[in-house]
Design a protein around this motif. Structure first.
Motif, PDB file in Angstrom:
ATOM      1  N   VAL B  10     -28.628  44.847 -22.066  1.00  0.00           N
ATOM      2  CA  VAL B  10     -29.988  44.278 -22.148  1.00  0.00           C
ATOM      3  C   VAL B  10     -30.093  43.066 -21.225  1.00  0.00           C
ATOM      4  CG1 VAL B  10     -30.289  45.000 -24.561  1.00  0.00           C
ATOM      5  CG2 VAL B  10     -29.384  42.716 -24.053  1.00  0.00           C
ATOM      6  N   PRO B  11     -31.307  42.700 -20.826  1.00  0.00           N
ATOM      7  CA  PRO B  11     -31.453  41.492 -19.998  1.00  0.00           C
ATOM      8  C   PRO B  11     -30.978  40.259 -20.773  1.00  0.00           C
ATOM      9  CG  PRO B  11     -33.475  42.789 -19.974  1.00  0.00           C
ATOM     10  CD  PRO B  11     -32.590  43.384 -21.030  1.00  0.00           C
ATOM     11  N   ASP B  12     -30.384  39.319 -20.047  1.00  0.00           N
ATOM     12  CA  ASP B  12     -29.945  38.062 -20.640  1.00  0.00           C
ATOM     13  C   ASP B  12     -31.112  37.428 -21.393  1.00  0.00           C
ATOM     14  OD1 ASP B  12     -28.943  35.587 -21.257  1.00  0.00           O
ATOM     15  OD2 ASP B  12     -28.104  35.198 -19.270  1.00  0.00           O
ATOM     16  N   THR B  13     -30.829  36.996 -22.629  1.00  0.00           N
ATOM     17  CA  THR B  13     -31.908  36.436 -23.445  1.00  0.00           C
ATOM     18  C   THR B  13     -32.488  35.168 -22.818  1.00  0.00           C
ATOM     19  OG1 THR B  13     -30.155  35.376 -24.719  1.00  0.00           O
ATOM     20  CG2 THR B  13     -31.147  37.342 -25.663  1.00  0.00           C
ATOM     21  N   GLU B  14     -31.728  34.546 -21.915  1.00  0.00           N
ATOM     22  CA  GLU B  14     -32.244  33.322 -21.297  1.00  0.00           C
ATOM     23  C   GLU B  14     -32.938  33.600 -19.967  1.00  0.00           C
ATOM     24  OE1 GLU B  14     -29.186  30.338 -21.124  1.00  0.00           O
ATOM     25  OE2 GLU B  14     -28.873  30.501 -23.289  1.00  0.00           O
ATOM     26  N   ALA B  15     -32.918  34.853 -19.535  1.00  0.00           N
ATOM     27  CA  ALA B  15     -33.512  35.159 -18.232  1.00  0.00           C
ATOM     28  C   ALA B  15     -35.037  35.119 -18.325  1.00  0.00           C
ATOM     29  CB  ALA B  15     -33.062  36.543 -17.777  1.00  0.00           C
ATOM     30  N   ARG B  16     -35.652  34.755 -17.215  1.00  0.00           N
ATOM     31  CA  ARG B  16     -37.110  34.797 -17.161  1.00  0.00           C
ATOM     32  C   ARG B  16     -37.506  36.213 -16.756  1.00  0.00           C
ATOM     33  NH1 ARG B  16     -39.867  30.008 -14.014  1.00  0.00           N
ATOM     34  NH2 ARG B  16     -38.712  28.903 -15.632  1.00  0.00           N
ATOM     35  N   ILE B  17     -38.260  36.879 -17.617  1.00  0.00           N
ATOM     36  CA  ILE B  17     -38.598  38.290 -17.393  1.00  0.00           C
ATOM     37  C   ILE B  17     -39.892  38.387 -16.570  1.00  0.00           C
ATOM     38  CG2 ILE B  17     -39.203  40.473 -18.529  1.00  0.00           C
ATOM     39  CD1 ILE B  17     -36.329  39.609 -19.101  1.00  0.00           C
ATOM     40  N   ILE B  19     -42.706  41.147 -15.049  1.00  0.00           N
ATOM     41  CA  ILE B  19     -43.199  42.516 -15.199  1.00  0.00           C
ATOM     42  C   ILE B  19     -43.596  43.034 -13.824  1.00  0.00           C
ATOM     43  CG2 ILE B  19     -44.988  43.950 -16.264  1.00  0.00           C
ATOM     44  CD1 ILE B  19     -45.089  41.820 -18.521  1.00  0.00           C
ATOM     45  N   LEU B  20     -43.231  44.275 -13.563  1.00  0.00           N
ATOM     46  CA  LEU B  20     -43.561  44.860 -12.258  1.00  0.00           C
ATOM     47  C   LEU B  20     -45.064  45.113 -12.142  1.00  0.00           C
ATOM     48  CD1 LEU B  20     -40.647  47.390 -11.744  1.00  0.00           C
ATOM     49  CD2 LEU B  20     -41.120  45.354 -10.378  1.00  0.00           C
ATOM     50  N   GLU B  21     -45.519  45.179 -10.914  1.00  0.00           N
ATOM     51  CA  GLU B  21     -46.955  45.336 -10.628  1.00  0.00           C
ATOM     52  C   GLU B  21     -47.595  46.477 -11.410  1.00  0.00           C
ATOM     53  OE1 GLU B  21     -49.238  43.667  -8.457  1.00  0.00           O
ATOM     54  OE2 GLU B  21     -47.732  42.119  -8.867  1.00  0.00           O
ATOM     55  N   ASP B  22     -46.905  47.636 -11.459  1.00  0.00           N
ATOM     56  CA  ASP B  22     -47.546  48.774 -12.129  1.00  0.00           C
ATOM     57  C   ASP B  22     -47.501  48.650 -13.664  1.00  0.00           C
ATOM     58  OD1 ASP B  22     -44.952  49.302 -12.621  1.00  0.00           O
ATOM     59  OD2 ASP B  22     -44.807  51.096 -11.396  1.00  0.00           O
ATOM     60  N   ARG B  23     -46.958  47.538 -14.128  1.00  0.00           N
ATOM     61  CA  ARG B  23     -47.106  47.111 -15.526  1.00  0.00           C
ATOM     62  C   ARG B  23     -46.462  48.008 -16.580  1.00  0.00           C
ATOM     63  NH1 ARG B  23     -50.703  43.275 -16.582  1.00  0.00           N
ATOM     64  NH2 ARG B  23     -51.364  44.160 -18.539  1.00  0.00           N
ATOM     65  N   ASN B  24     -45.549  48.855 -16.234  1.00  0.00           N
ATOM     66  CA  ASN B  24     -44.882  49.539 -17.338  1.00  0.00           C
ATOM     67  C   ASN B  24     -43.366  49.390 -17.307  1.00  0.00           C
ATOM     68  OD1 ASN B  24     -44.182  51.240 -15.352  1.00  0.00           O
ATOM     69  ND2 ASN B  24     -45.338  53.014 -16.090  1.00  0.00           N
ATOM     70  N   ALA B  25     -42.889  48.411 -16.565  1.00  0.00           N
ATOM     71  CA  ALA B  25     -41.451  48.147 -16.552  1.00  0.00           C
ATOM     72  C   ALA B  25     -41.210  46.697 -16.129  1.00  0.00           C
ATOM     73  CB  ALA B  25     -40.750  49.085 -15.570  1.00  0.00           C
ATOM     74  N   ILE B  26     -40.038  46.192 -16.465  1.00  0.00           N
ATOM     75  CA  ILE B  26     -39.708  44.850 -16.014  1.00  0.00           C
ATOM     76  C   ILE B  26     -38.972  44.933 -14.690  1.00  0.00           C
ATOM     77  CG2 ILE B  26     -39.646  43.903 -18.345  1.00  0.00           C
ATOM     78  CD1 ILE B  26     -36.554  43.918 -18.075  1.00  0.00           C
ATOM     79  N   ASP B  27     -39.061  43.851 -13.935  1.00  0.00           N
ATOM     80  CA  ASP B  27     -38.404  43.783 -12.638  1.00  0.00           C
ATOM     81  C   ASP B  27     -36.930  43.434 -12.872  1.00  0.00           C
ATOM     82  OD1 ASP B  27     -37.639  43.419 -10.077  1.00  0.00           O
ATOM     83  OD2 ASP B  27     -39.007  41.761  -9.640  1.00  0.00           O
ATOM     84  N   THR B  28     -36.061  44.382 -12.525  1.00  0.00           N
ATOM     85  CA  THR B  28     -34.640  44.140 -12.799  1.00  0.00           C
ATOM     86  C   THR B  28     -33.920  43.523 -11.603  1.00  0.00           C
ATOM     87  OG1 THR B  28     -34.124  46.391 -12.126  1.00  0.00           O
ATOM     88  CG2 THR B  28     -34.453  46.014 -14.487  1.00  0.00           C
ATOM     89  N   ALA B  29     -34.630  43.329 -10.485  1.00  0.00           N
ATOM     90  CA  ALA B  29     -33.973  42.772  -9.294  1.00  0.00           C
ATOM     91  C   ALA B  29     -33.470  41.357  -9.593  1.00  0.00           C
ATOM     92  CB  ALA B  29     -34.956  42.754  -8.127  1.00  0.00           C
ATOM     93  N   GLY B  30     -32.180  41.158  -9.402  1.00  0.00           N
ATOM     94  CA  GLY B  30     -31.589  39.837  -9.607  1.00  0.00           C
ATOM     95  C   GLY B  30     -31.487  39.432 -11.072  1.00  0.00           C
TER      96      GLY B  30
END
Lengths: 377, 249
Positions: B10-17, B19-30
């Motif tokens: 899962v993404p680090d709980t402290e990471a700033r999430i 949302i990708l432009e098409d709005r149905n997924a988070i940006d996982t880059a970096g």
């Protein structure tokens, strides 16, 4: 290897963040670490980083080792120093010059942290002129006897094993050779009768470190306490300093990184004239220069660890320590009046940073070493 | 005693999430990923069980893309013995994930299957109980502590206003919450040893995912603090609010 290095670095950062950072202010005030911290360090394997796996350690390469030291220093620089001295001198010298029996006797316990190491070179009259050592060692029956007084031994009270540089010949080769050829290194259990550890010194920064003078009053050690060749002690000490200086460079980068992060956050919170500090160009330029120098210091350290040499170690130590001093001073400036107060973390880092310009060879000595290297083919 | 712990990347709980432009997924880059914290409690629980019994094997399993190998190695570094990466999509459809896991788990011969109470990314709390259902095993959720003896597991559960103790026969599925099992650091030795431990990669049984994310949005800003009064007179009202609204007393 890269993922492993990343995992190891993250573990060190996580440890520094949860187990060191929260206590730093109190340790600075009390001039001591919680003893529990050293036990934790030992348990997680930090004292065994440079010990090969066959002797119960981790067998880290220099790159991984300095990455961990940087993270520990980011948490509390005196912890990084304790691990660095232990690893560069006690572990490093035993590994490079110990007989199999000497390695079997000590390396396992050094790796587990059951025994912590210290290095006794400096004396009242032997600082930058390290070859002027007057502590003497002479043969007595099957063994040796050591007598003299060492100054500023880091880890003195923690250590179970001291690597002690002593003079075994007054006039090497009948005065034909330099004084440095008459020195030897001895493995001295610190609980040997006659080893007297003086009062703990009060230092400007790195206040929790256990630094003190150590007196050797006719301390008797067995014949196999001699490490490496008799009379080659100065070369051994210089060799260990090459690794020691990488450790100091790593410590300095960790200090600088911590100061940079504090300044960055503060500039994002503090408002003056109705704007955040980070919106002022004067502050932006400071932060940019701080970040650039930290990155440069880390890159030089990584390069020196990948291809170690006496000159590169000296360069990394010189540049990283001056970076730490400069960056911490700038951080105090970014904080303004608050930066000068003990309630805020940056003045401590500035005090800590100063030591890195001095010990394991002052920066003047580093420059001499570097310049000399330019003329060596 | 064979224990299997199912974990999730899962993404680090402290990471700033983001949302990708098409709005149905988070940006996982970096984005930095971790083992879901409740799953870490489960790994810790399994390791302590093994240590207290002086025998046993701890296997960690995840369904996900090859990147999830990083989280399996973290669990190996903590002390797990071996790992299985079931290569497949980590889906928002809990049942699809549960089916993929159950297909893998059914022949593993586990005495105990542990999950974190929930994954901290989608918070659904589905997969553990669903796996139990698919395998026909008893399932105890929200376990703070457990002991194993004589082919049975005794679990301490957190319930509204108190605790209860329940027991079930082995094999069983438990979902673990924060309680006794503060996870250990992976030691340096553990990290070095992890690379020599077996990490098996398998293809997931083909399962259909019937749920898809339609949209994502950022949470609304937290409401500002409230001043309930001044001086000692405000204390009863403050206590009432803490008890009845915030429910922290």
């Amino acid at each position: 290897m890269t993922e492993e290095r990343q995992q190891v670095r993250e573990l060190a950062r996580q440890f520094a963040e949860s187990e060191l950072r929260p206590h730093v202010e109190q340790w600075d005030r009390d001039r001591r670490l919680d003893p529990g911290v050293l036990e934790q360090l030992a348990e997680l394997g930090f004292f065994g980083m440079r010990v090969p796996e066959e002797y119960g350690g981790m067998g880290f390469d220099l790159g991984m080792y300095v990455a961990v030291l940087e993270e520990l220093a980011w948490g509390e620089p005196s912890v990084a120093l304790t691990v660095s001295i232990h690893s560069a001198f006690a572990v490093g010298l035993l590994l490079a010059h110990g007989t199999e029996a000497q390695k079997r006797e000590w390396l396992g316990r050094l790796a587990s942290g059951e025994v912590i190491g210290c290095f006794a070179l400096s004396e009242a009259g032997a600082g930058s002129d390290a070859a002027a050592v007057e502590t003497r060692a002479w043969r007595d029956g099957d063994g040796w006897v050591l007598s003299g007084e060492k100054k500023w031994v880091t880890n003195a009270r923690l250590a179970g094993l001291g690597l002690v540089v002593a003079r075994t010949a007054e006039d090497p080769a009948g005065g034909e050779q330099p004084k440095s050829r008459g020195l030897s290194v001895f493995l001295v259990p610190m609980d040997s009768p006659g080893v007297e550890i003086g009062e703990r010194k009060t230092t400007m920064g790195l206040r929790p470190i256990e630094v003190g003078d150590v007196r050797f009053r006719d301390v008797r050690v067995p014949g196999d306490a001699l490490l490496g060749e008799e009379g080659r002690g100065f070369a051994l000490a210089m060799e260990a300093l090459d690794v020691g200086r990488l450790g100091i460079a790593a410590q300095a980068v960790g200090i600088a990184q911590a100061a940079l992060e504090h300044a960055r956050s503060y500039a994002d919170e503090r408002e003056q004239f109705g704007r955040k500090l980070r919106e002022f160009e004067g502050i932006q330029f400071k932060l940019a220069d701080m970040a650039t120098r930290v990155a440069a210091a880390r890159a030089l350290l990584e390069a020196a660890s990948a291809e170690p040499s006496t000159s590169r170690s000296a360069m990394a130590k010189l540049f990283a320590s001056e970076t730490a001093m400069w960056v911490t001073t700038q951080a105090v400036q970014v904080f303004g009046g608050y930066g000068y107060m003990r309630d805020y973390p940056v003045e401590k880092l500035m005090r800590d940073a100063k030591a890195t310009e001095i010990y394991e060879g002052t920066n003047e000595i580093q420059r001499v070493v570097i310049a000399r290297g330019l003329y060596r083919s | 005693m064979k224990t299997v712990v199912c974990i999730k990347r899962v993404p680090d709980t402290e990471a700033r999430i983001r949302i990708l432009e098409d709005r149905n997924a988070i940006d996982t880059a970096g984005l930095k990923f971790i083992v879901s914290p409740y799953d870490e409690f489960a790994v810790e629980a399994a390791l302590r069980l093994k240590e207290s019994r002086g025998e046993g094997e701890v296997t960690v399993v995840t369904v996900g893309d090859p990147a999830a190998g990083e989280q399996l190695r973290s669990a190996l570094a903590m002390g797990a013995d071996r790992a299985v990466l079931v290569k497949g999509e980590s889906s928002v459809d809990g049942l699809a994930t549960a089916r993929a896991l159950a297909a893998e788990l059914k022949d593993m011969g586990a005495d105990l299957i542990l999950f974190g109470m929930k994954a901290v990314d989608d918070d659904q709390q589905q997969v553990g109980p669903m796996v139990a259902e698919l395998l026909g095993l008893p399932c105890v959720t929200v376990v703070t502590k457990f002991e194993v003896a004589d082919g049975r597991v005794v679990c301490h559960r957190e319930v509204e206003g108190g605790y209860e103790v329940v027991e079930a026969p082995l094999p069983a599925v438990l979902t673990i919450t924060k309680g006794e099992y503060e996870p250990r650091y992976a030691s340096l030795k553990g990290i070095m040893a992890a690379k020599k431990k077996p990490l098996e990669e398998k293809d997931a049984a083909s399962v259909e995912s019937r749920i898809g994310v339609q949209a994502m949005s950022y949470p609304s800003e937290r409401p500002a603090g409230r001043i309930v009064g001044e001086g000692p007179d405000a204390v009863p009202e403050l206590v009432r609010l803490l008890r009845e609204e915030a429910k922290v007393l």
